[in-house]
Design an enzyme around this catalytic site. Structure first.
Site, PDB file in Angstrom:
ATOM      1  N   GLU A  39      44.899  87.991 110.178  1.00 34.76           N
ATOM      2  CA  GLU A  39      45.896  88.043 109.113  1.00 34.76           C
ATOM      3  C   GLU A  39      46.828  86.847 109.326  1.00 34.76           C
ATOM      4  O   GLU A  39      47.354  86.674 110.426  1.00 34.76           O
ATOM      5  CB  GLU A  39      46.674  89.361 109.238  1.00 34.76           C
ATOM      6  N   ARG A 299      40.783  96.072 122.821  1.00 33.91           N
ATOM      7  CA  ARG A 299      41.536  94.827 122.697  1.00 33.91           C
ATOM      8  C   ARG A 299      41.977  94.340 124.074  1.00 33.91           C
ATOM      9  O   ARG A 299      42.081  95.120 125.021  1.00 33.91           O
ATOM     10  CB  ARG A 299      42.713  94.964 121.736  1.00 33.91           C
ATOM     11  N   LYS A 309      51.394  89.698 117.481  1.00 29.51           N
ATOM     12  CA  LYS A 309      52.081  88.677 116.685  1.00 29.51           C
ATOM     13  C   LYS A 309      53.500  89.095 116.315  1.00 29.51           C
ATOM     14  O   LYS A 309      54.406  88.281 116.289  1.00 29.51           O
ATOM     15  CB  LYS A 309      51.272  88.387 115.416  1.00 29.51           C
TER      16      LYS A 309
HETATM   17  P1  ATP Z   1      48.541  91.603 116.224  1.00 30.23           P
HETATM   18  O1  ATP Z   1      48.998  92.959 116.623  1.00 30.23           O
HETATM   19  O2  ATP Z   1      48.740  90.589 117.271  1.00 30.23           O
HETATM   20  O3  ATP Z   1      49.056  91.168 114.898  1.00 30.23           O
HETATM   21  P2  ATP Z   1      46.144  92.123 114.863  1.00 30.23           P
HETATM   22  O4  ATP Z   1      44.971  92.926 115.288  1.00 30.23           O
HETATM   23  O5  ATP Z   1      46.970  92.692 113.775  1.00 30.23           O
HETATM   24  O6  ATP Z   1      46.970  91.750 116.130  1.00 30.23           O
HETATM   25  P3  ATP Z   1      44.732  90.206 113.331  1.00 30.23           P
HETATM   26  O7  ATP Z   1      45.173  88.882 112.875  1.00 30.23           O
HETATM   27  O8  ATP Z   1      44.574  91.257 112.302  1.00 30.23           O
HETATM   28  O9  ATP Z   1      45.720  90.674 114.459  1.00 30.23           O
HETATM   29  O10 ATP Z   1      43.409  90.087 114.202  1.00 30.23           O
HETATM   30  C1  ATP Z   1      42.293  89.309 113.881  1.00 30.23           C
HETATM   31  C2  ATP Z   1      41.128  89.763 114.710  1.00 30.23           C
HETATM   32  O11 ATP Z   1      41.423  89.605 116.081  1.00 30.23           O
HETATM   33  C3  ATP Z   1      40.821  91.227 114.484  1.00 30.23           C
HETATM   34  O12 ATP Z   1      39.422  91.388 114.396  1.00 30.23           O
HETATM   35  C4  ATP Z   1      41.385  91.909 115.693  1.00 30.23           C
HETATM   36  O13 ATP Z   1      40.672  93.065 115.986  1.00 30.23           O
HETATM   37  C5  ATP Z   1      41.245  90.831 116.764  1.00 30.23           C
HETATM   38  N1  ATP Z   1      42.269  90.969 117.792  1.00 30.23           N
HETATM   39  C6  ATP Z   1      43.607  90.956 117.634  1.00 30.23           C
HETATM   40  N2  ATP Z   1      44.256  91.166 118.795  1.00 30.23           N
HETATM   41  C7  ATP Z   1      43.284  91.290 119.740  1.00 30.23           C
HETATM   42  C8  ATP Z   1      43.292  91.535 121.146  1.00 30.23           C
HETATM   43  N3  ATP Z   1      44.439  91.680 121.831  1.00 30.23           N
HETATM   44  N4  ATP Z   1      42.108  91.604 121.780  1.00 30.23           N
HETATM   45  C9  ATP Z   1      40.958  91.459 121.109  1.00 30.23           C
HETATM   46  N5  ATP Z   1      40.876  91.239 119.798  1.00 30.23           N
HETATM   47  C10 ATP Z   1      42.017  91.158 119.102  1.00 30.23           C
HETATM   48 MG    MG Z   2      46.328  93.063 111.784  1.00 27.99          MG
END
Ligand code: ATP
Ligand code: MG
Length: 594
Positions: A39, A299, A309
């Site tokens: 995102e 994760r 983020k």
């Molecule tokens: P955040 O909480 O940091 O915003 P998010 O999952 O909302 O994390 P996204 O931008 O939606 O962030 O994630 C993009 C991809 O990266 C998704 O497929 C998500 O599952 C993966 N991802 C995000 N954080 C992690 C992590 N800590 N370990 C492994 N994969 C991750």
């Molecule tokens: Mg997300």
């Protein structure tokens, strides 16, 4: 071949690779197609590196591509700055990994309507970006808004979705207790009419939603008639004011996967409970091509930092760090600026593997990967971080000798360089003690020490100013003790580094440490209370002259100190170095002490 490169060529095994292998062997898919769907509401962090390495790794191993897709269905939060940084970070992370295997699309291109088995279908074929990515852009979930809307109409016509007039609170409450919406039995034609008018902007925000008609008594909350579309009268960074209804993540994500021909949709564990909904939507549409399969993994969590983020944005906004690329941040741009390489991050990710169980990974494991790589690759240099002057009183004034110094003892091919030696030098102030403890083997009054690559010196006198502070050390050198000289084999216990004063290059050196003082900063929900007040110290260092030409792509070991990388703040003749990592794990010692 280096050890790191060897490790990368042996493909890892894990439960996801086994599932994919079975699907391939069963002939379910021609090639394996994955996606990385961030995102665009922040910069990528080390957790994303795990997802990228997994998606791209699978594509490489099974001969396919990993699409980079901006998951931008939420109109309010996203910014184009983030889109640019995300693509740059993905490319950086894959540097030196051979064929990139990431799928992009031609700029401005949206899905084509194709006919499959006599049925209308949507598909957008990716292109591998190759070396030259000009004219290619990431995919955008928002590019599919039109197609996703057509699929919504299809669900309505099939009696599998309805327009609901309840408020968000009522909807939540009804879903919690499993009570059906009074609007659930609306006629198909009424639903069709209302959906068209929702899109046309006839209703205010929040007045209506489109909901899937699944099962209000399901033990899985996500199947209790989840919302598919909501009304939001806001601009979208990619589609502008074209839309006032926006699809929910669950509706958009599976369909985006389908449109792009994704075979395996990998995501983190919190989406496990969404999987029945993912499958329900795709199966309800009776789509002509084979369907993507969602697989969840744990994760990445790392100690002594926060990986989210939202939390990282708080640190940026409140000035706890100097930006998303602050070298203390666990963002890819921060780690890069600190000097950590893409290869070290990738071998760390390979090392930790992929599992289905949440765990906390030690930051020390990443540091271990970095040290292993830098020990082999980093150029050795002399730099004095906290200088004190040494005058070698028996060395002729005005004379300068060029001594030969080894660039990397681990790699003879790295060769040697010239190091000037003269009467006035700098040494590390910590390498002298006026009243030393027993077994102190560095410089002390009346004591001897070897200056590496040069002479053995003896301290005759510590000169002090009126305040009683030492301003210089007057020493005499054993002029026969240089390598090859008559007394070169004479044993002295300590060897220290030094820099010739006249030729020294001044540098700003930024000494970074962990951003938080505790392993789980957010365990009590107040991560900012655990910021390390000593996470950055800036010193004015004296460096050997060759460091005036330091290169951004090189890594340097300042001997006896730490590994350093050139910071982009550097100007010609004014280098700025970031401490990437200490030579040893100083935190492990702390942990043992306490
Ligand atoms: P955040 O909480 O940091 O915003 P998010 O999952 O909302 O994390 P996204 O931008 O939606 O962030 O994630 C993009 C991809 O990266 C998704 O497929 C998500 O599952 C993966 N991802 C995000 N954080 C992690 C992590 N800590 N370990 C492994 N994969 C991750
Ligand atoms: Mg997300």
């Amino acid at each position: 071949m280096t050890e790191a490169a060897e490790k990368e060529t042996a493909p890892p095994t894990d439960f996801i690779r086994e599932i994919v292998m079975q699907d391939v062997q069963a002939g379910k898919h021609g090639s394996v197609h994955t996606r990385f769907p961030p995102e665009p509401n922040g910069y990528l962090h080390i957790g994303h590196a795990k997802a990228i390495c997994l998606g791209v790794g699978l594509a490489r191993e099974f001969g396919g591509l990993c699409n980079v897709r901006m998951d931008d269905t939420n109109p309010a939060k996203e910014e184009s700055e983030y889109v640019d940084s995300i693509l740059a970070d993905v490319r950086w992370l894959l540097t030196g990994w051979g064929e990139p295997n990431i799928g992009l699309k031609p700029v401005g291109k949206t899905p084509e309507i194709v006919t499959v088995d006599g049925r209308r279908d949507f598909q957008l074929r990716p292109l591998p970006y190759g070396e030259d990515a000009a004219g290619l852009a990431p995919f955008y979930a928002s590019d599919y808004f039109e197609q996703i809307y057509v699929y919504a109409e299809q669900l309505v016509r099939a009696g599998k979705a309805y327009v609901c007039d309840m408020t968000a609170e009522e909807t939540d409450q009804y879903r919690r207790i499993g009570k059906e919406s009074p609007f659930r039995s609306r006629s198909t034609s009424e639903n069709e009419d209302l959906l068209t008018r929702m899109r046309a902007g006839e209703f205010p925000e929040g007045a209506r939603t489109l909901r899937a008609k699944i099962d209000m008594s399901s033990p899985n909350m996500w199947l209790r008639d989840p919302v598919l579309y909501r009304i939001r009268h806001v601009e979208h960074h990619h589609t502008g004011d074209a839309w006032c209804i926006y699809p929910m993540y669950d509706f958009a994500h599976c369909l985006s996967d389908y449109i792009e021909g994704i075979t395996h949709s990998l995501c983190t564990l919190e989406f496990e409970v969404h999987r029945p909904l993912y499958d329900w939507i795709l199966q309800s549409l009776e789509l002509p091509r084979s369907l993507p399969r969602q697989i969840e993994f744990a994760r990445l969590n790392i100690d002594y930092t926060v990986i989210s983020k939202r939390k990282l944005l708080q640190l940026v906004n409140d000035g706890s760090v100097q930006g998303w690329d602050d070298p203390r941040m666990p963002t890819l741009s921060g780690l890069r600026r600190r000097g950590i390489t893409a290869t070290a991050i990738r071998s760390f990710i390979t090392e930790i593997g992929v599992t289905k169980y949440p765990s906390l990974t030690e930051f020390a494991l990443l540091e271990h990967a970095v040290r292993q790589e830098f020990n082999r690759s980093a150029q050795r240099r002399f730099a004095v971080l906290r200088p004190i002057k040494v005058v070698v009183t028996n060395y002729p004034e005005g004379r300068v000798e060029e001594l030969s110094a080894i660039n990397n003892p681990e790699n003879p091919e790295a060769g040697t360089r010239q190091l000037p030696f003269s009467r006035e030098l700098f040494i590390e102030s910590a390498d002298f003690m006026e009243v030393p403890p027993p077994k102190y083997f560095r410089l002390k009054p009346g004591g001897e020490v070897r200056l590496k690559y040069a002479y053995i010196i003896k301290c005759d006198k510590a000169v002090k100013n009126e305040a009683g502070e030492i301003t210089e050390l007057r020493c005499t050198a054993d002029l026969d003790s240089k390598s090859g000289g008559p007394t070169s084999n004479r044993k002295v216990k300590g060897t220290i580094h030094w820099v010739s004063a006249a030729q020294a290059v001044g540098a700003e050196v930024r000494l970074y440490d962990r951003l938080f003082t505790v392993p789980e900063p957010d365990a009590d929900g107040d991560f900012k209370a655990h910021l390390n007040p000593a996470s950055l110290e800036i010193v004015k260092a004296k460096c050997e002259p060759s460091l005036a030409n330091a290169k951004a792509e090189e890594r340097y070991q300042f001997e006896r100190l730490a590994y350093f990388a050139l910071d982009p703040d550097s100007a010609p003749g004014k280098p700025v170095f970031n401490r990437t990592i200490t030579l040893k794990d100083t935190w492990a010692k702390e942990a043992k002490k306490s």
